[in-house]
Design an enzyme around this catalytic site. Sequence first.
Site, short mmCIF file in Angstrom:
data_model
loop_
_atom_site.label_atom_id
_atom_site.label_comp_id
_atom_site.label_asym_id
_atom_site.label_seq_id
_atom_site.Cartn_x
_atom_site.Cartn_y
_atom_site.Cartn_z
N HIS A 185 0.78 -1.23 -0.15
CA HIS A 185 -0.03 0.13 0.07
C HIS A 185 0.56 1.30 0.03
O HIS A 185 0.62 2.29 -0.66
CB HIS A 185 -0.91 -0.09 1.11
CG HIS A 185 -2.05 -0.64 0.86
ND1 HIS A 185 -2.76 -1.73 1.88
CD2 HIS A 185 -3.04 -0.67 -0.09
CE1 HIS A 185 -3.81 -2.22 1.47
NE2 HIS A 185 -4.15 -1.65 0.20
N CYS A 475 -3.38 -3.86 -16.05
CA CYS A 475 -4.22 -3.05 -15.12
C CYS A 475 -3.42 -3.06 -13.59
O CYS A 475 -3.70 -2.61 -12.84
CB CYS A 475 -5.74 -3.20 -15.07
SG CYS A 475 -5.87 -4.84 -14.55
#
Length: 544
Positions: A185, A475
């Site tokens: 993250h 993606c």
Amino acid sequence: MSTLRGVGVSPGRAAGPVMLVHDRLPEPAREPEPADPVAESARIHPAAQEVARHLRDRAANASGEARAVLEVTAAMATDPALLSAAEKAVVDRRLPAARAVFESAAQFADALAAAGGYLAERVRDVEDVRDRIIAELSGLAAVGVPTTTTPSVLISRDLAPADTADLDPEMVLALVTEEGGPTSHTAILARALGIPAVVAARGALAAGAAGARVDGSTGTVELLAESIEPAAAAHAENRWHGTGTTADGHAVKLLANVGSATDAAKALEAGAQGSGLFRTEFCFLDATTEPSEAQQRESYAAVLRPFAGKPVVVRTLDAGADKPLPFLDISAEPNPALGVRGLRVAFDRPELLDRQLAAIVAAAGDTGAEVSVMAPMVATPAEAAWFAERARAAGADRVGVMVETPAAALCAEQLLAEVDFASIGTNDLAQYTCAADRMTGALAALNDPWQPALLRLIALLGEASGTLGKPVGVCGEAAADPLLAGVLVGLGVSSLSMTSAALPAVGAALAEHSLADWQRAAQQAVTAPGAAQARDRARAALDG
């Protein structure tokens, strides 16, 4: 002083004085025993509530990925199981409140780490919440990034996502961590903020540098004994004309990954030609029961509406034991990353998928967005066919699958024969190809998207795309690397979807070279012996 080589996770170059971030509190003592254990245990809940309140206040001033991370961390701070375990430890074992929180959080973190996959990614969040509650209980300053009035290069062992979420790009020139991986993250947020970042740079803290030069594209960190003036490379916005093309006019769709209406607005502001990944699970992170078809329709429409007349690829729920959503009620698994997740959840409960597909198709009609649907975690052509049949029965005009497993890539032609397109999730594909948990800092190099084995699998998909005339996109986070984005195009990829902040740099880089140049660079990369050599050879091919 020295030059370190880590893994570049957010492109760009910057230099400046160093700010060392020490992100750990001392381990709380087990003594003295509290005189009144009941009163001592009663201190824990208010401290956790105060931590959550502070995080929610920060979330209110953030958006997109940053807001979601801060809200999730706030929720973790008041997790009933964690707080109850700590309170029980105070009463039963007569531990000071801070020590009880420390030990209870350790048990939770150990369980998540053992689960692996997405759950292991939450370990850093648990440690962050632990330290914040302990600081509140002990009257200490909160851990994290200190306030600075001088633009600096941050160097840390690791940064909690909640600390990365609202960094000021004007004051944080670059980010260097000793741990972490390219899909953490922290890395994703650094890309979203447009801050050059390098992870897995072992020894960066110990060097005690006063200044640093950072290249987030190559993963190089030059540590200096003396401080230097702040400097950052010019942004690419001035060199990008807003359309995805190579220098000779070969079109490449430049798209954005989104999960909310705020993300959609930011994507269009950045110049995205649409969205190559709408993560529907972000709409339901806190849902304890399955949202109704009408609720789903409304949530999807909010994200799709800004994209009226533009392409959007909507991914069906990507959840499972490794990515838990409360309403799915999936039991624990010994290895969640290899378990029932993504499309596999729908095999035993197809009605869940059917309701979601109906809501997506209805939302597309409500908004005018050019919607395609795709399923995550597809491994075989038979699974692709199963999904395509249900999606078309629901009224979807264009159906595709995500390629995240080597099995899917190795059967590229047969897979594409069943659907209209494929989209490569490079994060998981790298993890499964190299058998390396993407959250393990020691294995960060194996999750580098420049790994030739990964590029060769992508090349197979590019070849199948050319043979069948069906598009293949990317993606995953690899699309946000300007140099690698061009190599992917050279391998046959026709669209690239990324965090909005990366679009200008990728668009500018693509336009600097012809398709033939990118194909030559791609060929050099796939034949390299390792990730670093693949990057160097690709760059040399373009420079030559």
